[in-house]
Design a protein around this motif. Structure first.
Motif, short mmCIF file in Angstrom:
data_model
loop_
_atom_site.label_atom_id
_atom_site.label_comp_id
_atom_site.label_asym_id
_atom_site.label_seq_id
_atom_site.Cartn_x
_atom_site.Cartn_y
_atom_site.Cartn_z
N MET A 1 55.66 37.78 88.11
CA MET A 1 55.29 38.44 86.85
C MET A 1 54.26 39.52 87.14
SD MET A 1 53.57 36.78 83.43
CE MET A 1 55.03 35.92 82.92
N ALA A 2 54.33 40.61 86.38
CA ALA A 2 53.38 41.71 86.54
C ALA A 2 51.99 41.27 86.10
CB ALA A 2 53.86 42.91 85.73
N ARG A 3 51.05 42.17 86.38
CA ARG A 3 49.67 41.87 85.99
C ARG A 3 49.59 41.64 84.48
NH1 ARG A 3 45.63 46.25 88.20
NH2 ARG A 3 44.24 44.75 87.18
N LEU A 4 48.70 40.71 84.10
CA LEU A 4 48.55 40.36 82.69
C LEU A 4 47.74 41.43 81.97
CD1 LEU A 4 47.77 36.55 82.96
CD2 LEU A 4 49.94 37.61 82.39
N PRO A 5 48.12 41.76 80.72
CA PRO A 5 47.32 42.73 79.95
C PRO A 5 45.97 42.13 79.59
CG PRO A 5 49.04 41.79 78.57
CD PRO A 5 49.29 41.29 79.97
N GLN A 6 45.03 43.01 79.31
CA GLN A 6 43.67 42.58 79.02
C GLN A 6 43.53 42.13 77.57
OE1 GLN A 6 40.82 45.65 79.76
NE2 GLN A 6 39.03 44.38 79.26
N LEU A 7 42.78 41.04 77.37
CA LEU A 7 42.47 40.57 76.01
C LEU A 7 41.44 41.47 75.36
CD1 LEU A 7 42.17 36.72 76.64
CD2 LEU A 7 43.99 37.86 75.38
N ARG A 8 41.50 41.59 74.06
CA ARG A 8 40.48 42.35 73.34
C ARG A 8 39.13 41.67 73.48
NH1 ARG A 8 43.04 42.46 67.61
NH2 ARG A 8 40.82 42.67 67.10
N GLN A 9 38.09 42.47 73.71
CA GLN A 9 36.78 41.93 74.06
C GLN A 9 36.10 41.21 72.89
OE1 GLN A 9 35.43 41.93 77.16
NE2 GLN A 9 37.45 42.71 77.77
N GLU A 10 36.45 41.59 71.65
CA GLU A 10 35.73 41.01 70.50
C GLU A 10 36.27 39.64 70.09
OE1 GLU A 10 38.90 43.71 68.63
OE2 GLU A 10 37.66 43.62 70.45
N LEU A 11 37.35 39.18 70.72
CA LEU A 11 37.89 37.87 70.37
C LEU A 11 36.92 36.77 70.77
CD1 LEU A 11 41.62 38.26 71.49
CD2 LEU A 11 40.63 38.68 69.24
N THR A 12 36.82 35.74 69.95
CA THR A 12 35.96 34.59 70.26
C THR A 12 36.78 33.31 70.23
OG1 THR A 12 35.36 34.31 67.93
CG2 THR A 12 33.92 35.71 69.27
N LEU A 13 36.33 32.34 71.03
CA LEU A 13 37.04 31.07 71.15
C LEU A 13 36.03 29.96 70.94
CD1 LEU A 13 39.94 30.16 71.81
CD2 LEU A 13 39.23 29.90 74.18
N THR A 14 36.23 29.13 69.94
CA THR A 14 35.30 28.05 69.62
C THR A 14 36.05 26.73 69.52
OG1 THR A 14 35.58 28.51 67.26
CG2 THR A 14 33.71 29.57 68.37
N PRO A 15 35.37 25.61 69.85
CA PRO A 15 36.04 24.31 69.73
C PRO A 15 36.39 24.01 68.28
CG PRO A 15 34.05 24.16 71.07
CD PRO A 15 34.03 25.51 70.43
N ALA A 16 37.50 23.34 68.07
CA ALA A 16 37.95 22.95 66.74
C ALA A 16 38.17 21.45 66.72
CB ALA A 16 39.24 23.69 66.36
N ALA A 17 38.53 20.95 65.55
CA ALA A 17 38.76 19.51 65.41
C ALA A 17 39.96 19.09 66.25
CB ALA A 17 38.99 19.15 63.95
N ALA A 18 39.94 17.84 66.70
CA ALA A 18 41.04 17.32 67.49
C ALA A 18 42.31 17.25 66.66
CB ALA A 18 40.68 15.95 68.05
N ALA A 19 43.46 17.39 67.32
CA ALA A 19 44.74 17.26 66.65
C ALA A 19 44.95 15.82 66.20
CB ALA A 19 45.86 17.70 67.59
N PRO A 20 45.89 15.57 65.28
CA PRO A 20 46.12 14.20 64.80
C PRO A 20 46.41 13.22 65.92
CG PRO A 20 47.25 15.77 63.38
CD PRO A 20 46.71 16.54 64.52
N GLU A 21 47.06 13.69 67.01
CA GLU A 21 47.35 12.77 68.11
C GLU A 21 46.18 12.62 69.07
OE1 GLU A 21 48.89 16.90 69.15
OE2 GLU A 21 48.90 15.53 67.42
N GLY A 22 45.05 13.31 68.77
CA GLY A 22 43.85 13.16 69.58
C GLY A 22 43.63 14.25 70.59
N ALA A 23 44.57 15.16 70.76
CA ALA A 23 44.42 16.24 71.74
C ALA A 23 43.39 17.25 71.25
CB ALA A 23 45.77 16.91 71.98
N PRO A 24 42.58 17.82 72.15
CA PRO A 24 41.59 18.81 71.73
C PRO A 24 42.25 20.12 71.33
CG PRO A 24 41.62 18.63 74.12
CD PRO A 24 42.54 17.56 73.60
N THR A 25 41.62 20.84 70.43
CA THR A 25 42.10 22.15 70.00
C THR A 25 40.94 23.12 69.94
OG1 THR A 25 41.81 21.71 67.64
CG2 THR A 25 43.94 21.10 68.60
#
Length: 706
Positions: A1-25
């Motif tokens: 696969m070719a090089r991956l495009p760059q993500l926008r710099q202003e995006l943020t990623l924060t922890p959220a509540a676990a899914a109903p089956e217990g997996a983290p989101t």
């Protein structure tokens, strides 16, 4: 696969509540569009290694450093999602073209922006974060257990006190039925909604969310407030998200509790009236509107957080459409999302309940839009509203099923669907529906009521007792006598005056003083004689006689001698020996289907009364200006929409209504009194679809002024 495009710099990623089956989101936030995307553990690990700029390296690192097993297909799927949502930096001409196409698509949809949003237009007015931070300490008490314990005590006490004065409380509503009352209700509702929105805003700020805007939205042309709490999805604690979603309703409940108690304790005056308005608007606004999960109000977000299911409506609708397609056609498609059987049944039922609720709401909104504008524009907007929000979704689903017609196979479900469709089409299209059903009132062919002509008491006629139920009487026979002491006294006084004046007239030629009065004395005597005659005529009317030979009917309980009566009291009905007549009332769509000589079958509303078979004798040439029979008017629970004219007190029909005169009923049939019911007129048959089409065309022609 070719090089991956760059993500926008202003995006943020924060922890959220676990899914109903217990997996983290995690929650991926796009601040430019203020959108949130919930991603799972594999997507998080891929984004965490995005800087490696190579899909193979990302896959190898995840499989080596975690218990997950991902492939390059997972990276490609995430890349497609990021590209479709414009979360990547545009570096090539292809990216620029994609953004241009996205902008063009949004601009083309903007051509229909007014069509989609004229019922709900948001206008941001204020950026409240600075104020919320400064005022947070002033409202901190509202987040303590002691405060809500006080609210509960006030609510229970207020409701208990109101229950002891319930009639007074309910009667207060009548005082706000005028224009001033409506304005007062609007002001109270506005105050409650301001506090409602600040409840959301302060709670969201308390839990670390940014509240970008507060403003006003126009819902069906009515202004309502709104608060943008989209960042509540960043909160990982489900309990805190529930508090943010419920804060507005809890604020109104607290306001309603204090206002209800205040209404019970305050003396009459402006403060008590204000407390009543705040209490009623808060209770009704919270319980009847905001708590509904079927529209995107507070109740929806609370249910979504409680079930831990973002995009609840979309996911429930997808499951509902899947179930509907499988039930009708048996495509064999996989379930859109894996759910437990209990959760699946709930979501399917919730989707259908929401569709039915929205059908009623959108149809009501269409009617409101229709009546809010002048006829032509109102009719056009009604058709647009009805077509866009009701017909269009049905047509889109039908189009999807039609495109998949090649996947259909004959099985038990398709055979059942075909059979049901044929039955429904036959029910609507075939002209099996015969006759015109119309509200009607039937009664004796010859009947007359007897009433008291003046206040008095009942007495028997001579030595005979008062007439009784079912007694046969001859024409002119006395059935009762009303004795009026007041008229008797007036008659005696008038007779005494007439006697005195007659003596003076007889002695006038012998008395100089009487001769001086001249002809005026004789005129006074003539007037006295007329007074006596008038009183004697009134007393004669107190002797109640049968106007024709027939049977006596007592409208209520049997009368007893000595009973005091007011003027105009209904005493008896005299019913002729045979014959029945009736009036049926038809609308403008059915009047053309009824002809003189048609068969008419009358089914009384009284269960024990037998059906009558008669014939149509005449159909009025013009529609009625007022209704003579209160039993068929909606004011008194009848089926014909009508209102009472304030000046004349007559019942005026709100739609064009024609009277059909019915007679020539069964020779042996007879009625003791008037009965209301339903008459089936004529025998011509038509289909329901034809009738509805004809009615729709008539409405369009009438309202558009064609």
């Amino acid at each position: 696969m070719a090089r991956l495009p760059q993500l926008r710099q202003e995006l943020t990623l924060t922890p959220a509540a676990a899914a109903p089956e217990g997996a983290p989101t995690w929650m991926l936030h796009d601040p430019a569009a203020n959108r949130f995307f919930q991603i799972g553990w594999p997507a998080f690990e891929i984004l965490a290694r995005w800087h490696l700029d190579d899909a193979d390296a990302i896959v190898a690192g995840i499989n080596r450093e975690t218990t997950l097993h991902v492939t390059t297909a997972d990276v490609e799927a995430l890349l497609r999602m990021l590209s479709q949502q414009n979360l990547l930096v545009a570096r090539s001409a292809m990216d620029t073209d994609r953004l241009a196409q996205y902008k063009q698509s949004t601009q083309s949809s903007s051509a229909m922006w007014l069509l989609k949003h004229y019922l709900m237009i948001r206008i941001p007015l204020w950026h409240p974060m600075h104020f919320l931070r400064r005022a947070a300490g002033l409202v901190a008490f509202a987040y303590t257990k002691a405060f809500w314990l006080l609210v509960g005590v006030c609510a229970l006490t207020g409701l208990f006190l109101v229950s002891r004065h319930w009639d007074e409380f309910v009667h207060t509503f009548h005082g706000y039925a005028d224009v001033q009352g409506i304005v007062a209700v609007g002001i109270a509702l506005g105050c409650a909604k301001v506090l409602h929105e600040f409840g959301h805003a302060f709670t969201a700020q308390r839990y670390g969310c940014r509240v970008p805007t507060m403003g006003v939205a126009f819902l069906v042309m009515l202004p309502v407030l709104y608060t943008d709490t989209t960042e509540a999805w960043k909160v990982s604690s489900r309990a805190r998200r529930l508090r943010i979603g419920a804060a507005g309703m809890l604020t109104e409940i607290a306001l309603a509790a204090f206002a209800t108690l205040a209404w019970s304790l305050l003396p009459d005056g402006p403060l008590k009236a204000g407390a009543f308005l705040l209490a009623t608007t808060s209770w009704v606004g919270t319980l009847a509107i905001n708590a509904s999960p079927f529209m995107r109000f507070d109740g929806y977000f609370l249910l979504s957080d409680w079930l831990d299911m973002p995009n609840l409506h979309e996911r429930a609708f997808a499951l509902g459409r899947w179930w509907l397609r499988e039930a009708l056609f048996g495509f064999g498609d996989p379930q859109p999302e894996p759910f437990s059987p209990q959760r699946r049944r709930f979501l399917i039922a919730f989707s259908f309940a929401t569709w039915l609720y929205r059908l009623a709401v959108f149809f009501s909104i269409a009617l409101i839009v229709y009546h809010a504008f002048f006829k032509v524009l109102g009719l056009l907007l009604f058709l647009v509203e009805f077509g866009w929000f009701i017909i269009r979704p049905i047509a889109q689903e039908a189009a999807v099923c039609w495109k998949r017609r090649a996947d259909l196979t004959w099985n038990a479900r398709t055979l059942r669907t075909l059979l049901v469709a044929l039955l429904v089409v036959g029910f609507l299209v075939l002209p099996w529906h015969g006759g015109v059903r119309a509200p009607a009132v039937f009664g004796p062919g010859q009947a007359q009521g007897l009433y008291s002509a003046a206040p008095g008491y009942l007495a028997a006629a001579g030595n005979a007792p008062l007439a009784r139920e079912g007694q046969q009487v001859a024409a002119g026979e006395v059935v009762a006598v009303v004795v009026s002491p007041d008229l008797s006294f007036q008659l005696k006084a008038a007779q005494a005056e007439e006697t005195a004046l007659r003596w003076k007239v007889e002695q006038q030629s012998f008395d100089d003083r009487l001769r001086q009065q001249g002809v005026a004395l004789r005129k006074r005597w003539d007037a006295a004689r007329q007074t006596v005659e008038g009183l004697q005529a009134q007393i004669a009317q107190l002797t109640v006689r049968a106007p024709f030979a027939g049977r006596v009917s007592v409208p209520g309980e049997s009368w007893a001698a000595g009973t005091w009566l007011p003027r105009g009291e209904h005493l008896f009905d005299v019913i002729g020996p045979a014959g029945i007549k009736g009036d049926a009332y038809v609308d403008e769509y059915d009047v053309r289907r009824v002809r003189p000589g048609d068969v008419a079958t009358f089914i009384p509303a009284l269960a024990e009364a037998a059906a009558l078979h008669c014939k149509v004798q005449a159909v009025d040439k013009v529609n009625l200006g007022n209704l003579d029979e209160p039993a068929v008017a909606s004011v008194y629970g009848g089926p014909i929409p009508a209102e009472q004219d304030r000046k004349t007190q007559q019942l005026v029909p709100l739609q064009a209504t024609w009277r059909v005169r019915v007679g020539d009923c069964d020779g042996t049939a007879n009625l003791a009194r008037e009965l209301d019911g339903v008459a089936t007129l004529g025998s011509g048959r038509e289909s329901y679809a034809g009738r509805w089409l004809r009615e729709g065309i008539a409405v369009v022609q009438r309202e558009a002024g064609f």
